[in-house]
Design a protein around this motif. Structure first.
Motif, mmCIF file in Angstrom:
data_model
loop_
_atom_site.group_PDB
_atom_site.id
_atom_site.type_symbol
_atom_site.label_atom_id
_atom_site.label_comp_id
_atom_site.label_asym_id
_atom_site.label_seq_id
_atom_site.Cartn_x
_atom_site.Cartn_y
_atom_site.Cartn_z
ATOM 1 N N ASN A 165 -13.944 40.510 -74.048
ATOM 2 C CA ASN A 165 -14.266 39.144 -73.576
ATOM 3 C C ASN A 165 -14.840 38.257 -74.682
ATOM 4 O OD1 ASN A 165 -14.334 37.122 -71.540
ATOM 5 N ND2 ASN A 165 -16.469 37.566 -71.064
ATOM 6 N N LYS A 166 -14.335 38.438 -75.906
ATOM 7 C CA LYS A 166 -14.845 37.648 -77.037
ATOM 8 C C LYS A 166 -14.333 36.211 -77.027
ATOM 9 C CE LYS A 166 -17.413 40.670 -79.299
ATOM 10 N NZ LYS A 166 -18.878 40.496 -79.401
ATOM 11 N N GLN A 167 -13.304 35.927 -76.234
ATOM 12 C CA GLN A 167 -12.800 34.549 -76.074
ATOM 13 C C GLN A 167 -12.564 33.883 -77.431
ATOM 14 O OE1 GLN A 167 -14.928 32.517 -72.646
ATOM 15 N NE2 GLN A 167 -16.219 34.322 -72.833
ATOM 16 N N THR A 168 -11.733 34.531 -78.233
ATOM 17 C CA THR A 168 -11.500 34.078 -79.612
ATOM 18 C C THR A 168 -10.562 32.871 -79.709
ATOM 19 O OG1 THR A 168 -9.692 35.681 -79.784
ATOM 20 C CG2 THR A 168 -11.858 36.395 -80.551
ATOM 21 N N VAL A 169 -9.975 32.483 -78.580
ATOM 22 C CA VAL A 169 -8.958 31.414 -78.587
ATOM 23 C C VAL A 169 -9.569 30.056 -78.259
ATOM 24 C CG1 VAL A 169 -6.834 30.594 -77.471
ATOM 25 C CG2 VAL A 169 -7.199 33.047 -77.826
ATOM 26 N N TYR A 181 -14.627 45.312 -81.095
ATOM 27 C CA TYR A 181 -14.999 46.676 -80.728
ATOM 28 C C TYR A 181 -14.989 47.500 -82.008
ATOM 29 C CZ TYR A 181 -14.250 51.360 -78.749
ATOM 30 O OH TYR A 181 -14.334 52.686 -78.437
ATOM 31 N N ARG A 182 -16.139 48.110 -82.348
ATOM 32 C CA ARG A 182 -16.300 48.763 -83.649
ATOM 33 C C ARG A 182 -15.781 47.787 -84.715
ATOM 34 N NH1 ARG A 182 -14.666 55.130 -82.417
ATOM 35 N NH2 ARG A 182 -16.015 55.378 -80.617
ATOM 36 N N ALA A 186 -5.168 38.552 -82.489
ATOM 37 C CA ALA A 186 -3.729 38.293 -82.308
ATOM 38 C C ALA A 186 -3.325 38.578 -80.861
ATOM 39 C CB ALA A 186 -2.894 39.143 -83.266
ATOM 40 N N GLN A 187 -3.849 39.694 -80.323
ATOM 41 C CA GLN A 187 -3.553 40.008 -78.921
ATOM 42 C C GLN A 187 -4.130 38.924 -78.000
ATOM 43 O OE1 GLN A 187 -4.548 42.059 -81.313
ATOM 44 N NE2 GLN A 187 -4.175 44.218 -80.845
ATOM 45 N N GLN A 243 -12.621 46.718 -84.889
ATOM 46 C CA GLN A 243 -11.308 46.228 -84.465
ATOM 47 C C GLN A 243 -11.367 44.749 -84.061
ATOM 48 O OE1 GLN A 243 -8.411 48.965 -82.486
ATOM 49 N NE2 GLN A 243 -10.260 49.937 -81.730
ATOM 50 N N TYR A 283 -4.762 35.715 -78.605
ATOM 51 C CA TYR A 283 -4.046 34.428 -78.563
ATOM 52 C C TYR A 283 -2.635 34.583 -78.022
ATOM 53 C CZ TYR A 283 -1.987 34.959 -83.397
ATOM 54 O OH TYR A 283 -1.304 35.358 -84.532
ATOM 55 N N PHE A 337 -9.147 41.888 -82.152
ATOM 56 C CA PHE A 337 -8.010 41.753 -81.243
ATOM 57 C C PHE A 337 -7.535 40.304 -81.131
ATOM 58 C CE2 PHE A 337 -10.396 45.472 -79.487
ATOM 59 C CZ PHE A 337 -9.475 46.434 -79.841
ATOM 60 N N PRO A 373 -7.012 37.406 -70.605
ATOM 61 C CA PRO A 373 -8.045 38.349 -71.043
ATOM 62 C C PRO A 373 -8.195 38.305 -72.563
ATOM 63 C CG PRO A 373 -5.998 39.505 -70.538
ATOM 64 C CD PRO A 373 -5.792 38.068 -70.144
ATOM 65 N N SER A 374 -9.358 38.729 -73.061
ATOM 66 C CA SER A 374 -9.555 38.858 -74.513
ATOM 67 C C SER A 374 -10.338 40.143 -74.762
ATOM 68 C CB SER A 374 -10.293 37.644 -75.073
ATOM 69 O OG SER A 374 -11.593 37.524 -74.528
#
Lengths: 180, 180
Positions: A42-46, A86-87, A93-94, A89, A96, A91, A38-39
């Motif tokens: 759902n921004k899928q930053t990894v 989100y606003r 680090a969380q 924030q 990845y 995430f 999950p991200s």
């Protein structure tokens, strides 16, 4: 192996690896488990780069004066894009870390070993930048971790952890079996 | 269910939960998987509180105006201690994210559903402080996430993710199957 067995048998392997090549299919499966994490929103930053080319592995290792995983026949470099989810924030680090944990478990499930190598490449020396440059990573991505992948030559060991009752409770901080 | 099946079937469940009580044994197993996650320099910055007391669940829900998981018969609150692990680096976000991912997979393995609820409680409203106060959490800990736990009434759904080739490559950023 079921999920619980994989979770409890995973450890950070700092020993020697056997030279056996890791099939591309396995590297792809491992990366797919990372992307399935999950991200935030759902921004899928990894993003991920698996490296199994011997010359590239040599270049990457030459850039990191740290021996963990340096005999592994492959590694996976973990990239992040630091965007707000989100606003205000972020995430990433969380995001990845969840992806890394999935990959560490998949690595165990497939019979390999690994170790989460992060602090040495994200420190003030910016070794991650060097790794990213070698692999042609654009500047909007940051290399935050790599995972060696290969079969263990040595017996994996486990670190000692605090007892359950010092870190987990029911219905209130510090509670044992009783209800609050 | 093997590890890969758990990883690929996990999703963020935002539906209704059945009221069936979650056995303490299962909550303990789930928390043990969280504590088995790696942590930066083995600092073990994560602590957990499972809540299944109906009055406490009601109090916690009254503090969070957010409906996800509000029908679940149990939840696990994730706490962190923000300490340095290596030089001046703090890996607590990575630590708790890895612990959360382990627990989400164990939850699926045991036949339950969950959802990673973080942004709503760590935002500027500081709802996490209210949850921590209700459970008697000392000030040096921070509540960063909760995971509802229970059996799903509705069919879990999956978010759409970018294709593999947009997020993962071999031997160089943006590479397909070829070697760099």
């Amino acid at each position: 192996m079921n999920t619980l067995e994989a979770i409890f048998s995973r450890s950070s392997y700092r020993g020697t690896y056997l030279p056996d090549r890791v099939p591309r299919e396995d590297l792809e499966t491992i990366m797919r488990t990372g992307l399935a994490a999950p991200s935030g929103c759902n921004k899928q930053t990894v993003s991920l780069i698996a490296v199994d080319d011997p010359a590239l592995l040599h270049s990457l290792r030459s850039a990191v004066p740290y021996a963990v995983g340096d005999t592994a026949p492959a590694l996976i470099l973990v990239l992040t894009k630091r965007v707000c989810a989100y606003r205000n924030q972020c995430f990433c680090a969380q995001d990845y870390a969840a992806a890394i944990e999935n990959m560490l478990l998949a690595i165990v499930e497939l019979g390999y070993q690994s170790c989460w190598v992060e602090g040495y490449i994200t420190d003030s020396d910016h070794l991650g930048h060097k790794l990213a440059d070698i692999l042609g990573v654009p500047q909007e991505y940051e290399a935050v971790c790599y995972l060696p992948v290969g079969r263990a030559k040595d017996e994996p060991t486990h670190v000692t952890k605090k007892p359950f009752g010092e870190r987990a409770w029911f219905n209130g901080f510090g509670n044992g079996d009783g209800r609050a």
